[in-house]
Design an enzyme around this catalytic site. Structure first.
Site, PDB file in Angstrom:
ATOM      1  N   ASP A   1      -7.090   4.348  -3.870  1.00 28.83           N
ATOM      2  CA  ASP A   1      -7.260   4.222  -3.288  1.00 28.83           C
ATOM      3  C   ASP A   1      -8.711   5.953  -2.988  1.00 28.83           C
ATOM      4  O   ASP A   1      -9.091   5.770  -3.759  1.00 28.83           O
ATOM      5  CB  ASP A   1      -6.605   3.713  -1.516  1.00 28.83           C
ATOM      6  CG  ASP A   1      -7.604   3.145  -1.045  1.00 28.83           C
ATOM      7  OD1 ASP A   1      -7.990   2.214  -0.497  1.00 28.83           O
ATOM      8  OD2 ASP A   1      -7.403   3.528   0.056  1.00 28.83           O
TER       9      ASP A   1
ATOM     10  N   LYS B   1       0.746  -0.781   0.187  1.00 25.98           N
ATOM     11  CA  LYS B   1       0.066   0.138  -0.016  1.00 25.98           C
ATOM     12  C   LYS B   1       0.987   1.157  -0.092  1.00 25.98           C
ATOM     13  O   LYS B   1       1.791   1.196   0.702  1.00 25.98           O
ATOM     14  CB  LYS B   1      -1.106   0.415   1.004  1.00 25.98           C
ATOM     15  CG  LYS B   1      -2.141   0.674   1.128  1.00 25.98           C
ATOM     16  CD  LYS B   1      -3.350  -0.165   0.464  1.00 25.98           C
ATOM     17  CE  LYS B   1      -4.253   1.202   0.638  1.00 25.98           C
ATOM     18  NZ  LYS B   1      -5.286  -0.335   0.281  1.00 25.98           N
TER      19      LYS B   1
HETATM   20  P1  NDP Z   1     -12.547   7.955  -2.755  1.00 26.23           P
HETATM   21  O1  NDP Z   1     -11.617   8.703  -2.798  1.00 26.23           O
HETATM   22  O2  NDP Z   1     -13.060   7.032  -3.942  1.00 26.23           O
HETATM   23  O3  NDP Z   1     -14.414   8.113  -1.327  1.00 26.23           O
HETATM   24  C1  NDP Z   1     -13.856   8.434  -0.151  1.00 26.23           C
HETATM   25  C2  NDP Z   1     -15.281   8.245   0.236  1.00 26.23           C
HETATM   26  O4  NDP Z   1     -15.021   8.566   1.748  1.00 26.23           O
HETATM   27  C3  NDP Z   1     -15.353   9.865   0.336  1.00 26.23           C
HETATM   28  O5  NDP Z   1     -17.209  10.472  -0.270  1.00 26.23           O
HETATM   29  C4  NDP Z   1     -15.009  10.710   1.682  1.00 26.23           C
HETATM   30  O6  NDP Z   1     -15.333  12.024   1.532  1.00 26.23           O
HETATM   31  C5  NDP Z   1     -15.067   9.595   2.783  1.00 26.23           C
HETATM   32  N1  NDP Z   1     -14.135  10.147   3.199  1.00 26.23           N
HETATM   33  C6  NDP Z   1     -13.222   9.455   2.864  1.00 26.23           C
HETATM   34  N2  NDP Z   1     -12.414   9.776   4.424  1.00 26.23           N
HETATM   35  C7  NDP Z   1     -13.089  10.225   5.446  1.00 26.23           C
HETATM   36  C8  NDP Z   1     -12.784  10.224   6.847  1.00 26.23           C
HETATM   37  N3  NDP Z   1     -12.070  11.013   7.412  1.00 26.23           N
HETATM   38  N4  NDP Z   1     -14.106  10.981   6.905  1.00 26.23           N
HETATM   39  C9  NDP Z   1     -15.658  10.817   6.339  1.00 26.23           C
HETATM   40  N5  NDP Z   1     -15.227  10.323   5.118  1.00 26.23           N
HETATM   41  C10 NDP Z   1     -14.389   9.846   4.744  1.00 26.23           C
HETATM   42  O7  NDP Z   1     -12.324   5.786  -1.898  1.00 26.23           O
HETATM   43  P2  NDP Z   1     -12.789   5.051  -2.218  1.00 26.23           P
HETATM   44  O8  NDP Z   1     -14.335   5.328  -2.434  1.00 26.23           O
HETATM   45  O9  NDP Z   1     -12.033   3.671  -3.366  1.00 26.23           O
HETATM   46  O10 NDP Z   1     -12.390   4.076  -1.040  1.00 26.23           O
HETATM   47  C11 NDP Z   1     -12.975   4.133   0.398  1.00 26.23           C
HETATM   48  C12 NDP Z   1     -12.876   3.591   1.518  1.00 26.23           C
HETATM   49  O11 NDP Z   1     -12.921   1.499   0.407  1.00 26.23           O
HETATM   50  C13 NDP Z   1     -11.374   3.723   1.536  1.00 26.23           C
HETATM   51  O12 NDP Z   1     -11.700   2.413   2.720  1.00 26.23           O
HETATM   52  C14 NDP Z   1     -10.389   2.054   1.086  1.00 26.23           C
HETATM   53  O13 NDP Z   1     -10.026   1.515   1.810  1.00 26.23           O
HETATM   54  C15 NDP Z   1     -12.086   1.212   0.444  1.00 26.23           C
HETATM   55  N6  NDP Z   1     -11.412   0.610  -0.536  1.00 26.23           N
HETATM   56  C16 NDP Z   1     -11.424   1.003  -1.583  1.00 26.23           C
HETATM   57  C17 NDP Z   1     -10.823   0.293  -2.932  1.00 26.23           C
HETATM   58  C18 NDP Z   1     -10.815   0.628  -4.522  1.00 26.23           C
HETATM   59  O14 NDP Z   1     -10.401  -0.107  -5.243  1.00 26.23           O
HETATM   60  N7  NDP Z   1     -11.129   1.995  -4.518  1.00 26.23           N
HETATM   61  C19 NDP Z   1     -10.987  -1.316  -2.931  1.00 26.23           C
HETATM   62  C20 NDP Z   1     -10.762  -2.091  -1.605  1.00 26.23           C
HETATM   63  C21 NDP Z   1     -11.354  -0.700  -0.447  1.00 26.23           C
HETATM   64  P3  NDP Z   1     -14.639  13.262   1.610  1.00 26.23           P
HETATM   65  O15 NDP Z   1     -14.655  13.339  -0.486  1.00 26.23           O
HETATM   66  O16 NDP Z   1     -15.372  13.849   2.137  1.00 26.23           O
HETATM   67  O17 NDP Z   1     -13.501  12.958   1.827  1.00 26.23           O
HETATM   68  O1  2IT Z   2      -7.750  -1.671  -0.772  1.00 26.97           O
HETATM   69  C1  2IT Z   2      -7.492  -2.021  -1.560  1.00 26.97           C
HETATM   70  O2  2IT Z   2      -8.231  -3.208  -1.939  1.00 26.97           O
HETATM   71  C2  2IT Z   2      -7.176  -0.814  -3.210  1.00 26.97           C
HETATM   72  N1  2IT Z   2      -7.823  -0.331  -2.773  1.00 26.97           N
HETATM   73  C3  2IT Z   2      -7.247  -2.283  -4.291  1.00 26.97           C
HETATM   74  C4  2IT Z   2      -5.968  -2.269  -4.372  1.00 26.97           C
HETATM   75  C5  2IT Z   2      -5.853  -2.322  -5.945  1.00 26.97           C
HETATM   76  O3  2IT Z   2      -4.677  -2.758  -6.042  1.00 26.97           O
HETATM   77  O4  2IT Z   2      -6.424  -3.079  -6.821  1.00 26.97           O
END
Ligand code: NDP
Ligand code: 2IT
Length: 449
Positions: free
Chosen positions: A162, A122
């Site tokens: 992420d 990561k």
């Molecule tokens: P994005 O940046 O697309 O969206 C994040 C969302 O979460 C936004 O709405 C953001 O609001 C909110 N957020 C972020 N930080 C905070 C915080 N500290 N408090 C409250 N709200 C918060 O990210 P993703 O959708 O990609 O990721 C969301 C989660 O999913 C994370 O935990 C990530 O690690 C996990 N994840 C993502 C994957 C992927 O493929 N993208 C895969 C597996 C897990 P704001 O805009 O106000 O910051």
């Molecule tokens: O938390 C996760 O699994 C991710 N942000 C996606 C990682 C990836 O390599 O697609």
């Protein structure tokens, strides 16, 4: 177990999230350690909690006013026992080594569960993309890659997105990598479709989370149809979780960002979700605007004086935390249980505190831990790597069917491992055990390296 916790607390006392992630795994794998003394003799735990490599670097860039800014960049290369390091990049002001180590640690087990050959890593930066111009984001990404490029590669370490890193950032990062290396390879996943990306990768984490939820419900002869669902976040994972839920005739009533959340009792339909996608992905606005556009919805700003999140206090059947770590505390968990929520499916990484998880498991609701439930994203990243290596691309159905199969397989793997060690139905214990055994057996095979 206590020795390991003491060791990591002594070495890195401030890395709370990392300690939290390690402790959960250690508790789960206790029965495995008891039955397999070889793991202790091989100092497997000591090796597992020490990253293979930590890379920390300066990221200097020039903002639109001509002023020089300096951020810190990181890549945690945690474990490569079963494949090249694989895992996302997070750009958020809260990023530090402890957060990235927890995420990399979780990733090791998650990637093992996918059955694809990927180790865990990561990275990211404390850069805050909010309020930055397109050019500033580009200059930052270019500077970030101007250092990272020497540490990664299609067979070494393959980053992805992420929080704060989506298709736009991956594009800029890839551009600089290609220029510096003078080669076009699958070094990043989450690329755009017309230059090496995979169909269904943008949707994969959210869709996968819903597929996992459907598998859990099926064990109780239930489906998602007609259920009411709470979703937090409004980014990549939340949007595609909502999209798949709508497709399966469930009603999504909440979305959020770090400023507050919206509650739409009539349900977020396809048209409203399109509005959210444009708002978040193109205009990069705030979720508050949803309630301005659709006045029947109620917007509630974050109230720092509250010790719970009111989003988790609505009557519902299913909850999909899809924003960030520790967004559900003990009080939120109790509210969800009291409101008769039947399933909690974690789209985010470690969104529930340990106390919250205990409440879920004691209550008997279906609890799908992030490292299993959100593995769809990295799974399709793995499929993107496969397609890049073969220099061809699969169609939408091919990728989506593989995603469905992988999620169903992870679900079964968790159930089997949990049952084998006397924790029938406990997906957290099952995910931790199955991921652990796969990775550490590979480490044993490869000797002390
Ligand atoms: P994005 O940046 O697309 O969206 C994040 C969302 O979460 C936004 O709405 C953001 O609001 C909110 N957020 C972020 N930080 C905070 C915080 N500290 N408090 C409250 N709200 C918060 O990210 P993703 O959708 O990609 O990721 C969301 C989660 O999913 C994370 O935990 C990530 O690690 C996990 N994840 C993502 C994957 C992927 O493929 N993208 C895969 C597996 C897990 P704001 O805009 O106000 O910051
Ligand atoms: O938390 C996760 O699994 C991710 N942000 C996606 C990682 C990836 O390599 O697609």
């Amino acid at each position: 177990m206590q020795d390991i916790m003491e060791l990591i607390r002594r070495k890195d006392p401030e890395q709370r999230e990392f300690h939290q992630a390690v402790k959960e795994v250690l508790i789960s794998i206790e029965p495995v350690l008891e039955q397999n003394p070889v793991y202790r003799e091989a100092k497997i735990l000591e090796r597992l909690v020490e990253p293979e490599r930590l890379i920390v670097f300066r990221v200097p860039w020039v903002d639109d006013r001509g002023e020089i800014q300096v951020n810190r960049g990181f890549r945690v290369e945690m474990n490569s026992a079963i494949g090249p390091y694989k895992g996302g990049l997070r750009f958020h002001p809260s990023v530090n080594l402890g957060i990235l180590k927890f995420l990399a640690f979780e990733q090791v087990f998650k990637n093992a569960l996918t059955t694809l050959p990927m180790g865990g890593g990561k990275g990211g930066s404390d850069f805050d993309p909010k309020g930055k111009s397109e050019n500033e984001v580009m200059r930052f990404c270019h500077s970030f890659m101007a250092e990272l490029y020497r540490h990664i590669g299609a067979n070494t370490d393959v980053p992805a997105g992420d929080i704060g890193v989506g298709a736009r950032e991956i594009g800029y990062l890839f551009g600089m990598y290609k220029k510096l290396r003078n080669e076009f390879t699958g070094v990043l996943t989450g690329k755009s479709l017309n230059w090496g990306g995979s169909l269904v990768r943008p949707e994969a984490t959210g869709y996968g989370s819903v597929y996992f939820c459907a598998e859990m419900l099926a064990t109780r002869s239930k489906t998602l149809e007609g259920t009411t669902c709470l979703v937090s976040g409004s980014g990549n994972v939340a949007q595609y979780t909502a999209e798949k839920l709508i497709e399966l005739d469930a009603k999504v009533v909440t979305l959020s960002d770090s400023s507050g959340y919206i509650f739409d009792e009539s349900g977020i339909d396809r048209e409203k979700l399109e509005f959210v996608k444009t708002l978040k992905n193109i205009r990069r606005g705030r979720i508050k605007e949803y309630a301005e556009k659709y006045p029947q919805a109620v917007y509630t700003p974050v109230d720092p004086a509250l010790d719970y999140n009111p989003l988790w206090n609505h009557a519902a059947d299913c909850a999909f935390p899809s924003a960030t770590q520790n967004e559900i505390n003990a009080k939120d968990a109790r509210n969800l249980v009291n409101n008769k929520v039947q399933v909690v499916c974690e789209g985010a990484n470690m969104p529930t505190t340990p106390e919250g998880i205990d409440i879920f498991i004691d209550s008997g609701l279906l609890y799908g831990p992030g490292k299993a439930a959100n593995a769809g994203g990295v799974s399709v990243s793995g499929l993107e790597m496969t397609q890049n290596s073969m220099r061809l691309s699969w169609n939408r159905d091919e990728v989506d069917n593989r995603l469905k199969m992988i999620m169903a397989n992870i679900h079964q793997t968790c159930l089997d491992a949990a049952a084998r060690y006397g924790h029938a139905g406990n997906y957290m214990v099952g995910a931790n055990i199955a991921g652990f055994v796969k990775v550490v057996d590979a480490m044993l095979d490869q000797g002390v390296v």
